[in-house]
Design a protein around this motif. Structure first.
Motif, PDB file in Angstrom:
ATOM      1  N   ALA A 125     -14.664   4.482   8.412  1.00  9.36           N
ATOM      2  CA  ALA A 125     -14.443   3.101   8.856  1.00  9.36           C
ATOM      3  C   ALA A 125     -13.001   2.921   9.302  1.00  9.36           C
ATOM      4  CB  ALA A 125     -14.786   2.126   7.728  1.00  9.36           C
ATOM      5  N   GLY A 126     -12.062   3.465   8.517  1.00  6.74           N
ATOM      6  CA  GLY A 126     -10.660   3.387   8.907  1.00  6.74           C
ATOM      7  C   GLY A 126     -10.379   4.159  10.178  1.00  6.74           C
ATOM      8  N   LEU A 127     -11.048   5.286  10.327  1.00  4.83           N
ATOM      9  CA  LEU A 127     -10.842   6.133  11.496  1.00  4.83           C
ATOM     10  C   LEU A 127     -11.391   5.485  12.768  1.00  4.83           C
ATOM     11  CD1 LEU A 127      -9.615   9.044  11.653  1.00  4.83           C
ATOM     12  CD2 LEU A 127     -11.964   9.896  11.726  1.00  4.83           C
ATOM     13  N   LEU A 128     -12.477   4.740  12.624  1.00  5.24           N
ATOM     14  CA  LEU A 128     -13.181   4.217  13.792  1.00  5.24           C
ATOM     15  C   LEU A 128     -12.858   2.769  14.125  1.00  5.24           C
ATOM     16  CD1 LEU A 128     -16.741   5.647  12.982  1.00  5.24           C
ATOM     17  CD2 LEU A 128     -15.204   6.457  14.782  1.00  5.24           C
TER      18      LEU A 128
ATOM     19  N   VAL B 157      -3.714   6.457   8.505  1.00 13.34           N
ATOM     20  CA  VAL B 157      -3.343   5.797   7.255  1.00 13.34           C
ATOM     21  C   VAL B 157      -4.473   4.897   6.762  1.00 13.34           C
ATOM     22  CG1 VAL B 157      -1.813   4.023   6.303  1.00 13.34           C
ATOM     23  CG2 VAL B 157      -0.853   5.952   7.533  1.00 13.34           C
ATOM     24  N   CYS B 158      -5.115   4.158   7.660  1.00 11.04           N
ATOM     25  CA  CYS B 158      -6.243   3.315   7.263  1.00 11.04           C
ATOM     26  C   CYS B 158      -7.396   4.157   6.721  1.00 11.04           C
ATOM     27  CB  CYS B 158      -6.722   2.473   8.445  1.00 11.04           C
ATOM     28  SG  CYS B 158      -5.664   1.053   8.817  1.00 11.04           S
ATOM     29  N   ALA B 159      -7.653   5.290   7.342  1.00  4.42           N
ATOM     30  CA  ALA B 159      -8.733   6.157   6.888  1.00  4.42           C
ATOM     31  C   ALA B 159      -8.420   6.755   5.517  1.00  4.42           C
ATOM     32  CB  ALA B 159      -8.966   7.272   7.914  1.00  4.42           C
ATOM     33  N   THR B 160      -7.223   7.295   5.372  1.00  7.45           N
ATOM     34  CA  THR B 160      -6.832   7.940   4.127  1.00  7.45           C
ATOM     35  C   THR B 160      -6.734   6.925   2.985  1.00  7.45           C
ATOM     36  OG1 THR B 160      -5.573   9.575   5.389  1.00  7.45           O
ATOM     37  CG2 THR B 160      -5.086   9.395   3.041  1.00  7.45           C
ATOM     38  N   GLY B 161      -6.093   5.798   3.275  1.00  3.92           N
ATOM     39  CA  GLY B 161      -5.981   4.758   2.262  1.00  3.92           C
ATOM     40  C   GLY B 161      -7.320   4.157   1.903  1.00  3.92           C
TER      41      GLY B 161
ATOM     42  N   ILE C  34     -12.178  -3.399   2.645  1.00  5.61           N
ATOM     43  CA  ILE C  34     -11.218  -2.313   2.441  1.00  5.61           C
ATOM     44  C   ILE C  34     -10.455  -2.027   3.727  1.00  5.61           C
ATOM     45  CG2 ILE C  34     -11.059   0.198   2.068  1.00  5.61           C
ATOM     46  CD1 ILE C  34     -13.293  -0.145  -0.039  1.00  5.61           C
ATOM     47  N   THR C  35     -11.171  -1.951   4.840  1.00  4.25           N
ATOM     48  CA  THR C  35     -10.528  -1.658   6.121  1.00  4.25           C
ATOM     49  C   THR C  35      -9.565  -2.773   6.523  1.00  4.25           C
ATOM     50  OG1 THR C  35     -12.502  -0.425   6.806  1.00  4.25           O
ATOM     51  CG2 THR C  35     -10.929  -1.019   8.528  1.00  4.25           C
ATOM     52  N   ARG C  36      -9.970  -4.015   6.336  1.00  3.52           N
ATOM     53  CA  ARG C  36      -9.092  -5.144   6.651  1.00  3.52           C
ATOM     54  C   ARG C  36      -7.824  -5.100   5.798  1.00  3.52           C
ATOM     55  NH1 ARG C  36     -11.259  -9.967   9.163  1.00  3.52           N
ATOM     56  NH2 ARG C  36      -9.771 -11.135   7.883  1.00  3.52           N
ATOM     57  N   LEU C  37      -7.979  -4.780   4.527  1.00  3.58           N
ATOM     58  CA  LEU C  37      -6.812  -4.724   3.656  1.00  3.58           C
ATOM     59  C   LEU C  37      -5.851  -3.625   4.102  1.00  3.58           C
ATOM     60  CD1 LEU C  37      -5.363  -5.749   1.107  1.00  3.58           C
ATOM     61  CD2 LEU C  37      -6.530  -3.942  -0.151  1.00  3.58           C
ATOM     62  N   LEU C  38      -6.390  -2.461   4.459  1.00  9.85           N
ATOM     63  CA  LEU C  38      -5.519  -1.370   4.919  1.00  9.85           C
ATOM     64  C   LEU C  38      -4.796  -1.760   6.192  1.00  9.85           C
ATOM     65  CD1 LEU C  38      -4.964   1.430   3.662  1.00  9.85           C
ATOM     66  CD2 LEU C  38      -6.950   0.274   2.705  1.00  9.85           C
ATOM     67  N   ASP C  39      -5.465  -2.491   7.065  1.00 11.63           N
ATOM     68  CA  ASP C  39      -4.813  -2.992   8.274  1.00 11.63           C
ATOM     69  C   ASP C  39      -3.632  -3.903   7.915  1.00 11.63           C
ATOM     70  OD1 ASP C  39      -5.482  -2.082  10.775  1.00 11.63           O
ATOM     71  OD2 ASP C  39      -6.586  -3.868  11.372  1.00 11.63           O
ATOM     72  N   LEU C  40      -3.824  -4.746   6.896  1.00 12.74           N
ATOM     73  CA  LEU C  40      -2.753  -5.639   6.454  1.00 12.74           C
ATOM     74  C   LEU C  40      -1.591  -4.869   5.845  1.00 12.74           C
ATOM     75  CD1 LEU C  40      -4.904  -8.504   4.878  1.00 12.74           C
ATOM     76  CD2 LEU C  40      -3.422  -8.697   6.884  1.00 12.74           C
ATOM     77  N   VAL C  41      -1.913  -3.825   5.092  1.00 12.73           N
ATOM     78  CA  VAL C  41      -0.851  -2.997   4.510  1.00 12.73           C
ATOM     79  C   VAL C  41      -0.037  -2.339   5.623  1.00 12.73           C
ATOM     80  CG1 VAL C  41      -0.320  -1.034   3.015  1.00 12.73           C
ATOM     81  CG2 VAL C  41      -2.182  -2.571   2.405  1.00 12.73           C
TER      82      VAL C  41
END
Length: 282
Positions: free
Chosen positions: A146-149, A122-126, A225-232
């Motif tokens: 970045a989301g994937l790793l 989800v982090c990678a796709t988002g 972006i990655t931090r925000l996806l983590d928060l979502v």
């Protein structure tokens, strides 16, 4: 002689096994390094991938999935590279690599993998979608990676704990709560050190290290972006306990990106579809 602490045992495994533990397919890692070259060709990418048939089969499955697929089914790696481009194929190869190792035989470890996989995907796709939406289209595939790793330290630790639990001479007794505590305490530093040792681009290593840090570089678009996806994911309960009280628009990450509530609502809708896709792949 005093007994070694659990942290000492993990450190030993890092020093001896970090290049051998099945956290990423070696071909996928080499592919990521090759793709950093300005002179890499599509044929070089394809020829490297076909060295590992298990990676090939997973890559073609992803390239033809409803989420990534085009109008006509691709049947060869070369066709996938031509259709999707080297950056997208590299991203999918890394994703396929994760799929290949997202299994475990120790209950306390295997229980953590579906949640980690969902959050990672989800982090990678988002991240890719958000990069495209916010004027960072050239960074879209980097945002995906970045989301994937960013939580790769967790996967590495899970693999280490599985080996320690399976050690016949001194098996480590594991509980899900202990595993969760270890992941929370060590995954950022371990992810950073792991990617440095693997010689992956430093921007991904920094994100692994800083995605939960109190202070962060608001000018680093990939990190934000990655931090925000983590928060979502935290708000929605993707791969972790939900916290519906998180107000995304008020976060420093959303403000740094200039995100308004409408765009954030669109992101949440997109991630609902990504969850379904993640479950189908896993």
């Amino acid at each position: 002689m005093s007994e070694k602490s659990l942290k000492d045992l993990i450190e030993e495994r890092f020093e001896t096994d970090s290049l051998q533990l099945p956290v990423f397919n070696p071909v996928a890692l080499e592919l990521q390094k090759l793709n950093q070259s300005d002179t890499v060709s599509m044929n070089q990418i394809a020829n490297l991938i076909i060295k590992d048939q298990s990676l090939v089969s997973h890559l073609l499955r992803l390239a033809n999935s409803s989420f990534y697929g085009g109008l006509k089914q691709v049947e060869t790696v070369s066709a996938a590279v031509v259709r999707l481009g080297t950056n997208r194929v590299t991203s999918l190869a890394m994703l396929a690599s994760l799929l290949l190792v997202s299994k475990a035989h120790v209950k306390a470890v295997s229980a953590c993998l579906p949640a980690l996989w969902s959050r990672t995907f989800v982090c990678a796709t988002g991240g890719r979608w958000l990069a495209e939406q916010m004027g960072y289209k050239s960074l879209a595939e980097e945002a995906f990676l970045a989301g994937l790793l960013h939580d790769i330290g967790e996967l590495f630790l899970l693999k280490v704990l599985e080996r320690l639990a399976a050690d016949r001479s001194h098996p480590l007794p594991l509980t899900e709560s202990l595993v969760s505590e270890i992941l929370g305490a060590m995954h950022q530093e371990m992810g950073y050190r792991l990617m440095v040792k693997w010689e992956l681009p430093n921007r991904y290593a920094r994100i692994a290290r800083d995605h939960h840090a109190q202070e962060f570089d608001e000018n680093d678009a990939l990190l934000v972006i990655t931090r925000l996806l983590d928060l979502v994911c935290h708000k929605l309960g993707i791969g972790q306990a939900a916290d519906p009280d998180i107000v995304l628009a008020a976060t420093p990450e959303a403000q740094a990106l200039g995100l308004k509530e409408i765009k954030l609502a669109q992101l949440e809708i997109l991630l609902e579809d990504a969850i379904a896709e993640a479950n189908g792949l896993f």
